[in-house]
Design an enzyme around this catalytic site. Structure first.
Site, mmCIF file in Angstrom:
data_model
loop_
_atom_site.group_PDB
_atom_site.id
_atom_site.type_symbol
_atom_site.label_atom_id
_atom_site.label_comp_id
_atom_site.label_asym_id
_atom_site.label_seq_id
_atom_site.Cartn_x
_atom_site.Cartn_y
_atom_site.Cartn_z
ATOM 1 N N ASP A 91 4.573 3.895 2.481
ATOM 2 C CA ASP A 91 5.528 3.238 1.592
ATOM 3 C C ASP A 91 5.517 3.837 0.211
ATOM 4 O OD1 ASP A 91 6.350 1.288 3.244
ATOM 5 O OD2 ASP A 91 5.104 -0.305 2.406
ATOM 6 N N LYS B 267 11.398 3.509 -0.563
ATOM 7 C CA LYS B 267 12.665 3.616 -1.283
ATOM 8 C C LYS B 267 12.431 4.418 -2.554
ATOM 9 C CE LYS B 267 14.560 -0.784 0.195
ATOM 10 N NZ LYS B 267 13.707 -1.947 0.202
ATOM 11 N N MET C 56 7.815 -9.713 -6.426
ATOM 12 C CA MET C 56 9.241 -9.350 -6.356
ATOM 13 C C MET C 56 10.094 -10.298 -7.193
ATOM 14 S SD MET C 56 9.483 -8.514 -2.285
ATOM 15 C CE MET C 56 8.407 -9.849 -1.794
#
Ligand code: SAH
Length: 508
Positions: A36, A58, A173
């Protein structure tokens, strides 16, 4: 076919030292590592040379994998009879979708194991000195997501319950919904003065923290331009206790040290800087190239017994010599008849790794000092001395030994070649921030570095740390000032000298 197994491994929150022993062991075994964005890339250094590394994180611009695609990828790889490590930031199952990945494997009949990791909340709290539990003021802690999955509406956060929670809340988050979280809690009865700490880039040299009461945290975080990844810690313990700030008070914390020597030489140097809390940027400007194949080495080792002394002048030289010996089926026994001299403790240590205890290690580091110390101790007039050295070192030692009447045979074991690199990242960094230290460990590295970087562009924007006088002189020839020079001629001393210097300048 060997049975495949997939290990869902927690990489920890950032600091690569926070991986578990089990996680490190599996990284070193894996055929495939699927990692990741939030897993520290330096952990990939533990992988086998032939392991395949697949990033599914990402990153702006690059293709990022959707969860289904990651699940499918793991299944596809597992069909090849391989060991697969799925490396995930923090803990694999705390907001990590570990269960979804494992579930798919189970459905396909593929074996898996979970390897827990240090989750971000724990990394952030302990590296910032904020206690999540404390017997005086917090007897519970809750991990909460500030960003539910795309299919669930935001309102599924139960503010009525959280506002009354008697302990510490840690939101993951949550940066995109910070104002929403703060007002949701206040509207449901939480004290607007409740302390909040936001810790970004926790456990990394770039860690930042902002603190404010709940009613103000949204605005203050915005002003401070604090960016994800960050955790939001809310509760009576979310205050800074200076005594507990062990991490941010490290000497190099918040500073960037730029390394320029060869990539292999940078590894140990980088580790020392990280230990002192600094962040590292690496621009290897040289690469070391063996010369033994092109030299008279083979001829000389066939009559090594004629030599009274063999001199090794650097740890790299030792590696090149012994790698060559191994490639022709030989080992340390070829030096059985010789006395061995090593310049510097690192050279001596390296020799020890190959089974040789040096007979002479000078007290001082420079080649000139070695020559005179050696002369005062040993009679070498008329004796044969073999010097295994780097092609780019200065000739002080050769001259010193020759002057004392030794019959010198010199072999260049390796040399350094410049490596060109794109200076853009470096230039951006020194323009953005002034706490940068550019380091040089040899005159040849200085010359090689300035083939890629225009000296005028970085002049006065970066401080320069050099390993010693010869290297410093070379920096000045390129029109730049040297701010600091190591006390001893080693990278360990460079780091130490820098830490002491910074400590003195903050104490003053
Ligand atoms: N499985 C991870 C969490 C993944 S969700 C774990 O156990 O930590 C991603 C969120 O984790 C980020 O939005 C942020 O809230 C938090 N996070 C991850 N790394 C972090 C870090 N170094 N510093 C602060 N927060 C971090």
């Amino acid at each position: 076919m060997k049975k495949s197994k997939v290990y869902l491994v927690g990489a920890g929150p950032g600091d690569p030292g926070l991986i578990t022993v089990r996680g490190a062991e599996l990284l070193a075994q894996a055929d495939y590592i699927v990692y990741d964005r939030l897993a520290n890339a330096s952990l990939l250094g533990l992988a086998r040379n032939d392991a395949q590394l697949i990033s599914v994180g990402k990153r702006s611009g690059a293709h990022s994998y959707k969860q289904d695609e990651i699940n499918d990828l793991l299944v596809d790889l597992a069909k090849q009879g391989k060991t697969i490590v799925r490396l995930k930031g923090g803990d694999p199952c705390i907001f990590g979708r570990g269960a979804e990945e494992a579930g798919q494997l189970v459905r396909e009949g593929i074996e898996f194991e979970f390897v827990p990791g240090v989750t971000a909340a724990l990394g952030a709290s302990e590296y910032a000195g904020i206690m999540l539990t404390h017997r005086d003021y917090s007897s519970a802690v809750a991990f909460v997501t500030g960003h539910e999955s795309d299919t669930k509406p935001q309102s599924s956060i139960d503010f009525a319950v959280l506002a009354k929670f008697d302990g510490t809340l840690v939101f993951y988050m949550g940066m995109g919904t910070l104002e929403y979280i703060a007002s949701g809690l206040i509207d449901n009865g939480m004290d607007p003065e409740m302390p909040v700490a936001i810790v970004a880039d926790a456990t990394l040299a770039t860690q930042r923290i902002v603190m404010a009461p709940l009613r103000e945290i949204g605005r203050i975080a915005l002003d401070a331009d604090i960016r994800p990844p960050a955790v939001i810690i809310i509760g009576r313990g979310a205050k800074s206790d200076e005594q507990l700030q062990w991490f941010t008070s490290k000497p190099l914390f918040g500073r960037t040290v730029i390394l320029t020597r060869d990539a292999a030489g940078n590894v140990e140097f980088a580790r020392r800087i990280a230990q002192q809390g600094g962040s590292v940027m690496q621009y290897p400007s040289i690469e070391l190239v063996g010369l033994i194949g092109q030299s008279s080495f083979e001829t000389q080792i066939s009559h090594l017994s004629e030599f009274e002394w063999v001199f090794f002048t650097s740890a790299n030289g030792v590696d090149f010599v012994f790698e060559h010996l191994a490639s022709v089926g030989k080992d340390a026994r070829v030096f059985g008849a010789n006395k061995i001299a090593a310049i510097g403790a690192r050279t001596a240590d390296k020799l020890k790794q190959y089974g040789i205890v040096a007979d002479f290690v000078p007290a001082r580091f420079t080649t000139a000092a070695l020559g005179s110390e050696f002369k005062s101790k040993f009679q070498i007039a008329g004796k044969k001395v073999l010097l295994l050295r780097s092609a780019i070192a200065n000739n002080d030692l050769d001259a010193g030994l020759a002057a004392s009447g030794a019959q010198l045979v010199r072999i260049d074991v390796y040399t350094a070649k410049p490596v060109a690199f794109d200076p853009k990242g470096l230039v951006d960094q020194v323009r953005r921030q002034r706490d940068n230290w550019l380091t040089f460990t040899s005159a040849s590295t200085v010359d090689a570095f300035f083939l890629s970087v225009n000296a005028d562009v970085i002049k006065n924007r970066v401080k320069i740390l050099s390993i010693g006088p010869v290297t410093s002189e070379q920096v000045r020839r390129h029109g730049l000032d040297v701010d600091l020079e190591a006390k001893e001629h080693t990278t360990a001393s460079m780091v130490e000298t820098l830490c002491e210097y910074l400590k003195e300048s903050t104490d003053a």
